[in-house]
Structures are given as C-alpha cells and as structure tokens.
Design a protein around this motif. Structure first.
Motif, PDB file in Angstrom:
ATOM      1  N   LEU A 142       0.840  -1.197   0.000  1.00 27.52           N
ATOM      2  CA  LEU A 142       0.000   0.000   0.000  1.00 27.52           C
ATOM      3  C   LEU A 142       0.878   1.252   0.000  1.00 27.52           C
ATOM      4  CD1 LEU A 142      -2.795   1.323   0.149  1.00 27.52           C
ATOM      5  CD2 LEU A 142      -2.638   1.142   2.636  1.00 27.52           C
ATOM      6  N   ILE A 143       1.935   1.249   0.794  1.00 27.28           N
ATOM      7  CA  ILE A 143       2.892   2.363   0.799  1.00 27.28           C
ATOM      8  C   ILE A 143       3.516   2.517  -0.586  1.00 27.28           C
ATOM      9  CG2 ILE A 143       5.106   3.173   1.729  1.00 27.28           C
ATOM     10  CD1 ILE A 143       4.289   1.730   4.379  1.00 27.28           C
ATOM     11  N   GLY A 144       3.885   1.388  -1.200  1.00 31.75           N
ATOM     12  CA  GLY A 144       4.448   1.423  -2.541  1.00 31.75           C
ATOM     13  C   GLY A 144       3.491   2.013  -3.554  1.00 31.75           C
ATOM     14  N   TYR A 145       2.217   1.658  -3.460  1.00 28.94           N
ATOM     15  CA  TYR A 145       1.210   2.219  -4.370  1.00 28.94           C
ATOM     16  C   TYR A 145       1.053   3.722  -4.178  1.00 28.94           C
ATOM     17  CZ  TYR A 145      -0.640  -1.855  -6.758  1.00 28.94           C
ATOM     18  OH  TYR A 145      -0.784  -2.937  -7.589  1.00 28.94           O
ATOM     19  N   ILE A 146       1.040   4.159  -2.937  1.00 28.58           N
ATOM     20  CA  ILE A 146       0.902   5.602  -2.669  1.00 28.58           C
ATOM     21  C   ILE A 146       2.100   6.356  -3.228  1.00 28.58           C
ATOM     22  CG2 ILE A 146       0.853   7.336  -0.821  1.00 28.58           C
ATOM     23  CD1 ILE A 146      -0.808   5.236   0.810  1.00 28.58           C
ATOM     24  N   LEU A 147       3.310   5.866  -2.927  1.00 29.91           N
ATOM     25  CA  LEU A 147       4.512   6.508  -3.466  1.00 29.91           C
ATOM     26  C   LEU A 147       4.555   6.424  -4.992  1.00 29.91           C
ATOM     27  CD1 LEU A 147       7.218   5.337  -0.905  1.00 29.91           C
ATOM     28  CD2 LEU A 147       6.279   7.649  -1.181  1.00 29.91           C
ATOM     29  N   GLY A 148       4.135   5.293  -5.526  1.00 26.74           N
ATOM     30  CA  GLY A 148       4.128   5.116  -6.974  1.00 26.74           C
ATOM     31  C   GLY A 148       3.168   6.058  -7.671  1.00 26.74           C
ATOM     32  N   TYR A 149       2.040   6.297  -7.058  1.00 24.75           N
ATOM     33  CA  TYR A 149       1.038   7.175  -7.669  1.00 24.75           C
ATOM     34  C   TYR A 149       1.456   8.637  -7.585  1.00 24.75           C
ATOM     35  CZ  TYR A 149      -3.411   9.271  -8.871  1.00 24.75           C
ATOM     36  OH  TYR A 149      -4.392  10.011  -9.472  1.00 24.75           O
ATOM     37  N   PHE A 150       1.954   9.043  -6.424  1.00 25.29           N
ATOM     38  CA  PHE A 150       2.244  10.456  -6.204  1.00 25.29           C
ATOM     39  C   PHE A 150       3.675  10.872  -6.530  1.00 25.29           C
ATOM     40  CE2 PHE A 150      -1.462   9.938  -3.369  1.00 25.29           C
ATOM     41  CZ  PHE A 150      -2.271  10.903  -3.934  1.00 25.29           C
ATOM     42  N   VAL A 151       4.627   9.947  -6.464  1.00 29.08           N
ATOM     43  CA  VAL A 151       6.026  10.330  -6.594  1.00 29.08           C
ATOM     44  C   VAL A 151       6.707   9.658  -7.788  1.00 29.08           C
ATOM     45  CG1 VAL A 151       8.263  10.441  -5.415  1.00 29.08           C
ATOM     46  CG2 VAL A 151       6.163  10.688  -4.090  1.00 29.08           C
ATOM     47  N   TYR A 152       6.829   8.333  -7.753  1.00 33.82           N
ATOM     48  CA  TYR A 152       7.644   7.630  -8.745  1.00 33.82           C
ATOM     49  C   TYR A 152       7.058   6.231  -8.956  1.00 33.82           C
ATOM     50  CZ  TYR A 152      11.983   5.783 -10.826  1.00 33.82           C
ATOM     51  OH  TYR A 152      12.919   5.219 -11.652  1.00 33.82           O
ATOM     52  N   PRO A 153       6.454   5.945 -10.116  1.00 36.89           N
ATOM     53  CA  PRO A 153       5.780   4.665 -10.344  1.00 36.89           C
ATOM     54  C   PRO A 153       6.604   3.412 -10.028  1.00 36.89           C
ATOM     55  CG  PRO A 153       5.225   6.184 -12.098  1.00 36.89           C
ATOM     56  CD  PRO A 153       6.288   6.856 -11.259  1.00 36.89           C
ATOM     57  N   PRO A 154       7.916   3.358 -10.320  1.00 34.95           N
ATOM     58  CA  PRO A 154       8.668   2.145  -9.977  1.00 34.95           C
ATOM     59  C   PRO A 154       8.723   1.847  -8.475  1.00 34.95           C
ATOM     60  CG  PRO A 154       9.806   3.317 -11.708  1.00 34.95           C
ATOM     61  CD  PRO A 154       8.695   4.215 -11.218  1.00 34.95           C
ATOM     62  N   ALA A 155       8.270   2.766  -7.635  1.00 36.36           N
ATOM     63  CA  ALA A 155       8.218   2.493  -6.197  1.00 36.36           C
ATOM     64  C   ALA A 155       7.337   1.287  -5.901  1.00 36.36           C
ATOM     65  CB  ALA A 155       7.716   3.717  -5.434  1.00 36.36           C
ATOM     66  N   ILE A 156       6.316   1.077  -6.704  1.00 34.63           N
ATOM     67  CA  ILE A 156       5.433  -0.080  -6.497  1.00 34.63           C
ATOM     68  C   ILE A 156       6.233  -1.364  -6.649  1.00 34.63           C
ATOM     69  CG2 ILE A 156       3.410  -1.315  -7.372  1.00 34.63           C
ATOM     70  CD1 ILE A 156       2.386   1.467  -8.351  1.00 34.63           C
ATOM     71  N   THR A 157       6.983  -1.470  -7.715  1.00 35.74           N
ATOM     72  CA  THR A 157       7.788  -2.658  -7.961  1.00 35.74           C
ATOM     73  C   THR A 157       8.895  -2.794  -6.921  1.00 35.74           C
ATOM     74  OG1 THR A 157       7.271  -2.449 -10.301  1.00 35.74           O
ATOM     75  CG2 THR A 157       9.107  -3.872  -9.731  1.00 35.74           C
ATOM     76  N   LEU A 158       9.475  -1.674  -6.515  1.00 36.06           N
ATOM     77  CA  LEU A 158      10.490  -1.694  -5.462  1.00 36.06           C
ATOM     78  C   LEU A 158       9.905  -2.241  -4.160  1.00 36.06           C
ATOM     79  CD1 LEU A 158      13.337  -0.967  -4.445  1.00 36.06           C
ATOM     80  CD2 LEU A 158      12.447   1.297  -3.898  1.00 36.06           C
TER      81      LEU A 158
END
Length: 188
Positions: free
Chosen positions: A154-170
């Motif tokens: 969920l944190i990855g999705y939030i960061l991915g949406y607002f900051v940097y999409p590869p955060a989800i995969t990270l």
C-alpha cells in the motif's frame, strides 16, 4: 489428496512460468557492454520476477513439508494463485517496456498483492482441511507477516502514484524478505 503429487504440479507450473519469463528477455543488439546496458531494465524486472516466483516456490515448499493432506478448496485456491502468477511473464515485459508508467507497475504490483491475498485464503483452507495437524495450526495462528507485506505494498502504491511509479515494484521487492523477517511464516 496426498500433498506430494500436488507439490510436484506446483513445481512444474512454476518452472514453466520461469522459463517463459527468461525467454522474454530480449537479446542484446550486439556484443558490446552498451548493448547489454540498453536492456538493463528488462533484466532488473526479470530478476524481480524470478525472486517473486522463487519466493512463492519457497513458501509452498516449506508449507507443504508440514501439510499431510489437501482439500479441494486448497487445490482450487492454489490453482487460482498459480493462474495469477502465470500472468507474471506478460507483466514483466509490460513493466520493462513501460518502466515509468504507473499502470504497468500497478498491474505488476496487483499480481503480487493478489497472490498474497489468495495465500491468506489458502492458509485458512489448510487449517480447516487438516485440523489435527498441530504444526500447521501453529504456523498459521496469524497472518501478521502477510498483512505487513500488504501494508508495504500500500505504501508502494501511494509513493508510486504520487512520486515515482517504480516504487510499487520496489516495494514488491522489499516485501519479500518482510514475509520471512517479520513473522513466523518461515516454518522453522
């Protein structure tokens, strides 16, 4: 059903998925370092997909070492989980070719999250199907580590949406060791 044949089926399906993923890595244009570097994103996402599949295999290998019998519910839930994982070769290429796309990473992460959620249902089904198996009941007394993994995603999705999409995969990558570090999911 005896769990050994079921384990062999899971192993075979995962081997096929890994084979498809590795065959999707493009060949370098020529024999230079620059040509290899040009496909670095494809290799990175392949490596992550390999870790996801290996983690699923390791989880099931450890799990079925303490399972005595499986029910139809466990079989069908595992089949659903394997179906979701079978989408990984497509999603690996989708992310590699669209590395800065939120949708690509969101779809990849959704595959990961869906597999984790199905694992929670499999754990409950196993507890119901083998009530006399004390080791199994103890191993699944809570799903704390899976819930923690879902929170990380969920944190990855939030960061991915607002900051940097590869955060989800990270965060997919980060959540794999969290399954083993945080809880008692390692079936020690």
């Amino acid at each position: 059903m005896n769990s050994e044949r079921f384990e062999a089926l899971i192993d075979a399906i995962l081997a096929i998925i890994l084979t498809i993923i590795v065959l999707e890595i493009p060949m370098a244009a020529d024999g230079s370092w620059q040509a290899l570097f040009e496909i670095h994103l494809e290799f990175i996402i392949y490596a992550l997909s390999f870790l996801v599949i290996f983690n699923f295999w390791n989880y099931n290998n450890n799990l079925f070492s303490i399972v005595n019998k499986v029910s139809r519910e466990v079989i069908w839930l595992t089949a659903l989980s394997l179906f979701v994982l079978s989408l990984l070769p497509y999603l690996t290429i989708f992310v590699a070719e669209n590395f800065n796309s939120f949708i690509a990473h969101a779809a990849y992460g959704l595959d990961f999250v869906t597999t984790a959620i199905i694992s929670i249902f499999i754990a409950e089904a196993l507890k119901r199907s083998d009530k006399g198996n004390i080791a199994l009941q103890v191993a699944f007394k809570d799903n704390k580590s899976l819930y923690c993994m879902l929170a990380l995603m969920l944190i990855g999705y939030i960061l991915g949406y607002f900051v940097y999409p590869p955060a989800i995969t990270l965060f997919c990558l980060i959540s794999i060791p969290s399954l083993w570090i945080i809880g008692k999911y390692a079936f020690r």
